[in-house]
Design a protein around this motif. Structure first.
Motif, PDB file in Angstrom:
ATOM      1  N   ASP A 139      -0.958  -7.761  18.609  1.00 51.03           N
ATOM      2  CA  ASP A 139      -1.476  -6.600  17.895  1.00 51.03           C
ATOM      3  C   ASP A 139      -0.385  -6.024  16.988  1.00 51.03           C
ATOM      4  OD1 ASP A 139      -0.137  -4.014  19.210  1.00 51.03           O
ATOM      5  OD2 ASP A 139      -0.575  -5.430  20.827  1.00 51.03           O
ATOM      6  N   PRO A 140      -0.762  -5.286  15.941  1.00 54.91           N
ATOM      7  CA  PRO A 140       0.207  -4.772  14.965  1.00 54.91           C
ATOM      8  C   PRO A 140       1.332  -3.944  15.563  1.00 54.91           C
ATOM      9  CG  PRO A 140      -2.006  -4.586  14.087  1.00 54.91           C
ATOM     10  CD  PRO A 140      -2.152  -4.991  15.527  1.00 54.91           C
ATOM     11  N   ARG A 141       1.023  -3.133  16.590  1.00 59.12           N
ATOM     12  CA  ARG A 141       2.066  -2.301  17.192  1.00 59.12           C
ATOM     13  C   ARG A 141       3.132  -3.164  17.861  1.00 59.12           C
ATOM     14  NH1 ARG A 141      -0.530   2.013  20.648  1.00 59.12           N
ATOM     15  NH2 ARG A 141      -0.955   0.270  22.044  1.00 59.12           N
ATOM     16  N   ARG A 181       8.453  -6.089  17.802  1.00 60.19           N
ATOM     17  CA  ARG A 181       9.158  -7.368  17.914  1.00 60.19           C
ATOM     18  C   ARG A 181       9.935  -7.665  16.638  1.00 60.19           C
ATOM     19  NH1 ARG A 181       4.860 -11.529  20.898  1.00 60.19           N
ATOM     20  NH2 ARG A 181       4.756 -10.389  22.897  1.00 60.19           N
ATOM     21  N   HIS A 182       9.349  -7.318  15.502  1.00 65.07           N
ATOM     22  CA  HIS A 182      10.044  -7.528  14.228  1.00 65.07           C
ATOM     23  C   HIS A 182      11.296  -6.667  14.151  1.00 65.07           C
ATOM     24  CE1 HIS A 182      10.982  -7.684  10.001  1.00 65.07           C
ATOM     25  NE2 HIS A 182      10.760  -6.386   9.894  1.00 65.07           N
ATOM     26  N   LEU A 183      11.206  -5.410  14.516  1.00 67.98           N
ATOM     27  CA  LEU A 183      12.364  -4.520  14.484  1.00 67.98           C
ATOM     28  C   LEU A 183      13.456  -5.011  15.431  1.00 67.98           C
ATOM     29  CD1 LEU A 183      10.565  -1.044  14.429  1.00 67.98           C
ATOM     30  CD2 LEU A 183      11.798  -2.130  12.530  1.00 67.98           C
ATOM     31  N   THR A 184      13.037  -5.525  16.588  1.00 73.12           N
ATOM     32  CA  THR A 184      14.008  -6.057  17.543  1.00 73.12           C
ATOM     33  C   THR A 184      14.753  -7.249  16.957  1.00 73.12           C
ATOM     34  OG1 THR A 184      12.714  -5.323  19.459  1.00 73.12           O
ATOM     35  CG2 THR A 184      14.288  -7.104  19.825  1.00 73.12           C
ATOM     36  N   LEU A 203       5.304  -6.056   3.682  1.00 75.63           N
ATOM     37  CA  LEU A 203       4.751  -6.779   4.822  1.00 75.63           C
ATOM     38  C   LEU A 203       4.632  -5.870   6.037  1.00 75.63           C
ATOM     39  CD1 LEU A 203       3.877  -9.468   6.161  1.00 75.63           C
ATOM     40  CD2 LEU A 203       6.289  -9.849   6.717  1.00 75.63           C
ATOM     41  N   VAL A 204       5.674  -5.077   6.312  1.00 70.80           N
ATOM     42  CA  VAL A 204       5.642  -4.165   7.451  1.00 70.80           C
ATOM     43  C   VAL A 204       4.602  -3.073   7.220  1.00 70.80           C
ATOM     44  CG1 VAL A 204       6.993  -2.615   8.902  1.00 70.80           C
ATOM     45  CG2 VAL A 204       8.078  -4.637   7.922  1.00 70.80           C
ATOM     46  N   GLN A 205       4.517  -2.586   5.988  1.00 68.03           N
ATOM     47  CA  GLN A 205       3.537  -1.555   5.671  1.00 68.03           C
ATOM     48  C   GLN A 205       2.111  -2.068   5.880  1.00 68.03           C
ATOM     49  OE1 GLN A 205       4.047   0.470   1.902  1.00 68.03           O
ATOM     50  NE2 GLN A 205       1.892   1.017   1.790  1.00 68.03           N
ATOM     51  N   GLU A 206       1.843  -3.286   5.455  1.00 73.40           N
ATOM     52  CA  GLU A 206       0.505  -3.855   5.641  1.00 73.40           C
ATOM     53  C   GLU A 206       0.179  -4.010   7.125  1.00 73.40           C
ATOM     54  OE1 GLU A 206       0.774  -7.454   3.441  1.00 73.40           O
ATOM     55  OE2 GLU A 206       0.427  -6.495   1.486  1.00 73.40           O
ATOM     56  N   THR A 207       1.184  -4.358   7.918  1.00 75.17           N
ATOM     57  CA  THR A 207       0.977  -4.483   9.358  1.00 75.17           C
ATOM     58  C   THR A 207       0.696  -3.120   9.967  1.00 75.17           C
ATOM     59  OG1 THR A 207       2.490  -6.382   9.411  1.00 75.17           O
ATOM     60  CG2 THR A 207       1.972  -5.336  11.511  1.00 75.17           C
ATOM     61  N   MET A 248      10.993   5.387   7.712  1.00 80.75           N
ATOM     62  CA  MET A 248      11.555   6.019   8.904  1.00 80.75           C
ATOM     63  C   MET A 248      12.068   4.983   9.896  1.00 80.75           C
ATOM     64  SD  MET A 248       8.845   9.129   9.589  1.00 80.75           S
ATOM     65  CE  MET A 248       9.723   9.688  11.049  1.00 80.75           C
ATOM     66  N   LEU A 249      11.405   3.845   9.984  1.00 81.22           N
ATOM     67  CA  LEU A 249      11.794   2.815  10.947  1.00 81.22           C
ATOM     68  C   LEU A 249      12.960   1.960  10.435  1.00 81.22           C
ATOM     69  CD1 LEU A 249       8.246   1.704  12.131  1.00 81.22           C
ATOM     70  CD2 LEU A 249       9.945   2.983  13.456  1.00 81.22           C
ATOM     71  N   TYR A 250      13.004   1.724   9.140  1.00 80.70           N
ATOM     72  CA  TYR A 250      14.071   0.897   8.573  1.00 80.70           C
ATOM     73  C   TYR A 250      15.371   1.664   8.339  1.00 80.70           C
ATOM     74  CZ  TYR A 250      11.912  -3.645   7.585  1.00 80.70           C
ATOM     75  OH  TYR A 250      11.394  -4.900   7.691  1.00 80.70           O
ATOM     76  N   SER A 251      15.248   2.939   7.983  1.00 80.41           N
ATOM     77  CA  SER A 251      16.440   3.706   7.616  1.00 80.41           C
ATOM     78  C   SER A 251      17.527   3.733   8.692  1.00 80.41           C
ATOM     79  CB  SER A 251      16.040   5.137   7.237  1.00 80.41           C
ATOM     80  OG  SER A 251      15.277   5.143   6.055  1.00 80.41           O
TER      81      SER A 251
END
Length: 212
Positions: free
Chosen positions: A88-90, A95-98, A140-144, A166-169
């Motif tokens: 799921d997107p969440r 997992r991507h951020l990790t 890509l992250v925004q679309e997810t 906010m998540l990337y900064s």
């Protein structure tokens, strides 16, 4: 390059299989050299020697050293920090951020800082990095995230583009200031996905205590 990142495909025409093999060899040689030398010290002559191609072959595809470095970084980055599609997107975003934090905790993170620093004296390099890498990955992250909103996993009142910022900064801030992207940081960052954006109260996590 990961098949999970369709936006990562290179727009430059490749041609014959032999050309594709040469291109991959050039990108691989570039990344290998960047493990030990800075972007500023990277020499096209050395890349050509290690890739066993001519300088003319390199300049046939890349009009500058900066463009070559960005493509080599992108090739490695997308394969090491995919956006999962079977969950799921969440979960996919966490997992991507990790994987992103883990990947940037090594040489790749130092390379990003070098590109950004070089970009302050080279507007063309910074613009290309932002256009070809940063915008594509954020999109890509925004679309997810937006897909997660459609599925009811994320709050609908949150602007998806701002959520990505906010998540990337925090990752880039820590890179620039030389702070660790360790397990505690990853836990806090992934917890933010739940505590700030999730619609599922049960999925929200409490903030772990920071070590003194």
């Amino acid at each position: 390059m990961s098949p999970q990142d369709p936006e990562a495909s290179d727009p430059r025409p490749i041609g014959r299989p032999r050309d594709l093999a040469s291109r991959r060899s050039i990108l691989s040689a570039t990344m290998s050299l960047l493990q030990t030398v800075s972007v500023g010290d990277l020499a096209i002559e050395t890349v050509a020697r290690d890739a066993r191609v001519s300088k003319a072959t390199i300049y046939r595809w890349w009009d500058s050293k900066g463009a070559l470095v960005i493509d080599a970084f992108m090739e490695s980055h997308f394969s090491n920090t995919p956006m999962p599609t079977a969950v799921d997107p969440r979960t996919a975003i966490k997992r991507h951020l990790t994987s992103l934090a883990q990947y940037f905790s090594g040489r790749a993170g130092k390379l990003v800082v070098q590109i950004l620093c070089e970009g302050h004296d080279n507007n063309a390099l910074l613009a290309e990095f932002n256009e070809r890498f940063a915008k594509n990955r954020r999109r890509l992250v925004q679309e997810t995230f937006e897909r997660g909103q459609q599925e009811g996993l994320f709050r609908p009142d949150i602007d998806a583009a701002w959520a990505v910022e906010m998540l990337y900064s925090p990752i880039y801030r820590r890179l620039i200031f030389g702070q660790p992207l360790d397990g505690e940081f990853i836990e806090l960052l992934c917890g933010t996905v739940d505590s700030l954006f999730s619609t599922d109260v049960k999925s929200k996590t409490s903030r772990p205590k920071s070590r003194k």
